[in-house]
Motif scaffolding. Structure first.
Motif, PDB file in Angstrom:
ATOM      1  N   ALA A  34       0.810  -1.221   0.000  1.00 52.24           N
ATOM      2  CA  ALA A  34       0.000   0.000   0.000  1.00 52.24           C
ATOM      3  C   ALA A  34       0.841   1.268   0.000  1.00 52.24           C
ATOM      4  O   ALA A  34       0.344   2.342  -0.362  1.00 52.24           O
ATOM      5  CB  ALA A  34      -0.917   0.003   1.227  1.00 52.24           C
ATOM      6  N   GLU A  37       1.372   4.096  -3.254  1.00 53.42           N
ATOM      7  CA  GLU A  37       0.259   4.988  -3.591  1.00 53.42           C
ATOM      8  C   GLU A  37       0.114   6.097  -2.554  1.00 53.42           C
ATOM      9  O   GLU A  37      -0.140   7.255  -2.893  1.00 53.42           O
ATOM     10  CB  GLU A  37      -1.041   4.189  -3.691  1.00 53.42           C
ATOM     11  N   TRP A  38       0.280   5.741  -1.270  1.00 48.26           N
ATOM     12  CA  TRP A  38       0.191   6.758  -0.216  1.00 48.26           C
ATOM     13  C   TRP A  38       1.321   7.782  -0.362  1.00 48.26           C
ATOM     14  O   TRP A  38       1.093   8.992  -0.253  1.00 48.26           O
ATOM     15  CB  TRP A  38       0.257   6.078   1.146  1.00 48.26           C
ATOM     16  N   ALA A  40       2.775   8.669  -3.004  1.00 50.38           N
ATOM     17  CA  ALA A  40       2.603   9.460  -4.227  1.00 50.38           C
ATOM     18  C   ALA A  40       1.619  10.605  -4.051  1.00 50.38           C
ATOM     19  O   ALA A  40       1.610  11.548  -4.850  1.00 50.38           O
ATOM     20  CB  ALA A  40       2.139   8.557  -5.364  1.00 50.38           C
ATOM     21  N   HIS A  41       0.787  10.542  -3.013  1.00 48.22           N
ATOM     22  CA  HIS A  41      -0.140  11.646  -2.762  1.00 48.22           C
ATOM     23  C   HIS A  41       0.638  12.892  -2.343  1.00 48.22           C
ATOM     24  O   HIS A  41       1.752  12.811  -1.813  1.00 48.22           O
ATOM     25  CB  HIS A  41      -1.131  11.268  -1.658  1.00 48.22           C
TER      26      HIS A  41
END
Length: 478
Positions: A34, A37-38, A40-41
């Motif tokens: 996970a 994606e986190w 990349a925020h």
């Protein structure tokens, strides 16, 4: 693997929660998947998610505080202050990240630039303690998430219900379940989590013994960040005190808040030999007024029980050892209810104990040492391997300057208790109290690492020295 983890109320022995131990490898793998994606925020996205978490905790304030009070034994009023700290941590951490890890660019030669930015480590393990089971792990988790890390959190096996509710609030706020993983378990699961190759670092709050073990374990993995927030054998020096009642209040707060189960609690009271009588009298009067009772008693107690019977038994053993070595009780450490871990606050004179152990007595025991002068007071304050907190009560600005300059500790206070460190400042110790990774406002420092970049929109290169002249290398044709 540990057997079923069961949490009981220290005040009553009633079971309040149970759960099966988890699998460290599986939890790390889920966080690993996970994390990209986190990360990349945007920073703004992550901070907004944590603000929703603060609102979620706020909406459950009463229930959350009630759970902490029942699971730890601390008074309900104190549990509410812990929830307030959990909520406040979000804005403090956001401000800290912006201040401690700013992105910047400076001009360099030929129109190029030097840029400094920060990256998250990846997956960070967090091992939480039982004395502040929401606030202290939250102090690692929130900065780690803001920086863009994923987290695997193992709460203390003594306070798993609080840990579970903390993670539940994070997920309810929209933070993906894979980004924050809850690992239930005991020491075996904690060791397994620390040993996982898939973690990029470990953030720990707990005992010095456990911290040393982790330091040894991580000795061969310098690529992994290790932040240790450990305990202390903290001194509080009372010297030339003008207001005896105020001084007594600060000393009692330092020694007995949370039943002495704070890493910053005062363990040693250092006073001038022959001048201590009025101060001791004021302290004793206040000790004798302290209410020791269950968390929801009316009137509210100042102290609840220790975390469990084993902790109370251990503290009584250490107290009796000091008595056998010549300590003089001023107020005894008594056990009002033998079957439960309630203890009364103790004050003992250990001046004549020659071989006092340099240890953190994690409970309501304050050891008094009488010394001849202020230089001896500083020597006694430094007579420890630890170096977390220290306070001077009384004295002049010049005396405090001398104290501050010579005492070894990460938190040094004047006319303030040893505990209650502000969250908008760094928190950490020296010696056996940490590994130079202060938390609180400086937690951002160990949750991200700096990346330096030299950048130019146009590629330019030249070698000025060490090359032959291309003209002289030509071979004549005639």
């Amino acid at each position: 693997m540990s057997s079923m983890i069961i949490s009981t109320e220290p005040a009553t022995g009633v079971e309040i929660w149970r759960g099966a131990p988890g699998d460290a490898g599986a939890e790390v793998a889920a966080a690993r998947e996970a994390w990209p994606e986190w990360a990349a925020h945007s920073l703004a996205f992550r901070i907004e998610a944590l603000r929703r978490f603060a609102n979620e905790v706020r909406s459950r304030e009463q229930a959350f505080a009630d759970l902490i009070a029942r699971e730890t034994g601390k008074p309900f009023w104190e549990a509410r202050t812990e929830i307030a700290s959990v909520i406040a941590k979000v804005e403090i951490s956001a401000n800290a990240y912006l201040e401690r890890t700013p992105s910047r660019k400076v001009e360099a030669a030929l129109g190029s630039k030097v840029a400094v930015r920060h990256k998250p480590h990846g997956v960070l393990a967090v091992l939480g303690p039982y004395n502040f089971p929401a606030h202290l792990p939250n102090g690692h988790i929130v900065p780690a998430l803001i920086a863009g890390n994923a987290v695997v959190f193992k709460p203390s096996e003594k306070t798993p219900a609080t840990g579970a509710m903390l993670v539940e609030c994070l997920h309810a706020a929209g933070i993906p379940e894979g980004v924050v993983r809850l690992l239930i378990g005991g020491p075996a699961e904690g060791k397994a989590l620390a040993a996982q190759e898939g973690i990029d670092g470990l953030l720990f709050t707990g005992s010095a013994g456990a911290g040393m073990a982790l330091h040894r374990q991580f000795a061969e993995t310098p690529h992994k960040i290790l932040a240790l927030e450990l305990g202390g054998n903290n001194p509080i020096v009372a010297w030339d005190v003008a207001d005896l009642d105020t001084a007594a209040t600060m000393i009692v707060q330092s020694a007995y808040l949370s039943a002495g189960q704070r890493c910053t609690a005062a363990r040693r009271l250092i006073v001038e030999d022959g001048a201590e009588g009025p101060l001791v009298e004021a302290i004793v009067k206040l000790i004798d007024r302290i209410i020791v009772d269950h968390p929801h008693a009316d009137p509210q107690p100042f102290m609840g029980p220790l975390i469990d019977v084993a902790a109370a038994d251990h503290l009584q053993e250490r107290y009796l050892d000091l008595m056998m070595k010549g300590a003089r009780p001023i107020r005894r450490l008594d056990r009002p209810w033998e079957e439960r871990p309630y203890l009364t606050p103790a004050l003992i004179d250990v001046t004549d104990v020659k071989d006092r152990a340099d240890e953190e007595l994690f409970g309501p025991v304050l050891q008094m040492i009488r010394v001849k002068d202020f230089d001896a007071a500083i020597d006694e304050a430094n007579a420890t391997r630890f170096g977390l907190a220290a306070s001077l009560i009384g004295g002049s600005p010049q005396l405090y300057d001398k104290y501050w300059a010579n005492v070894r500790a990460g938190v040094i206070n004047w006319n303030k208790p040893t505990n209650g460190a502000p969250s908008n400042a760094p928190f950490g110790g020296v010696g056996m109290s940490g590994n130079h990774r202060p938390s609180a406002f400086y937690a951002a420092d160990y949750c991200a690492y700096p990346v330096t970049s030299s950048e130019s929109e146009v590629a330019r290169a030249a070698i000025a020295q060490g090359l032959r002249d291309p003209v002289s290398d030509l071979t004549p044709t005639d």
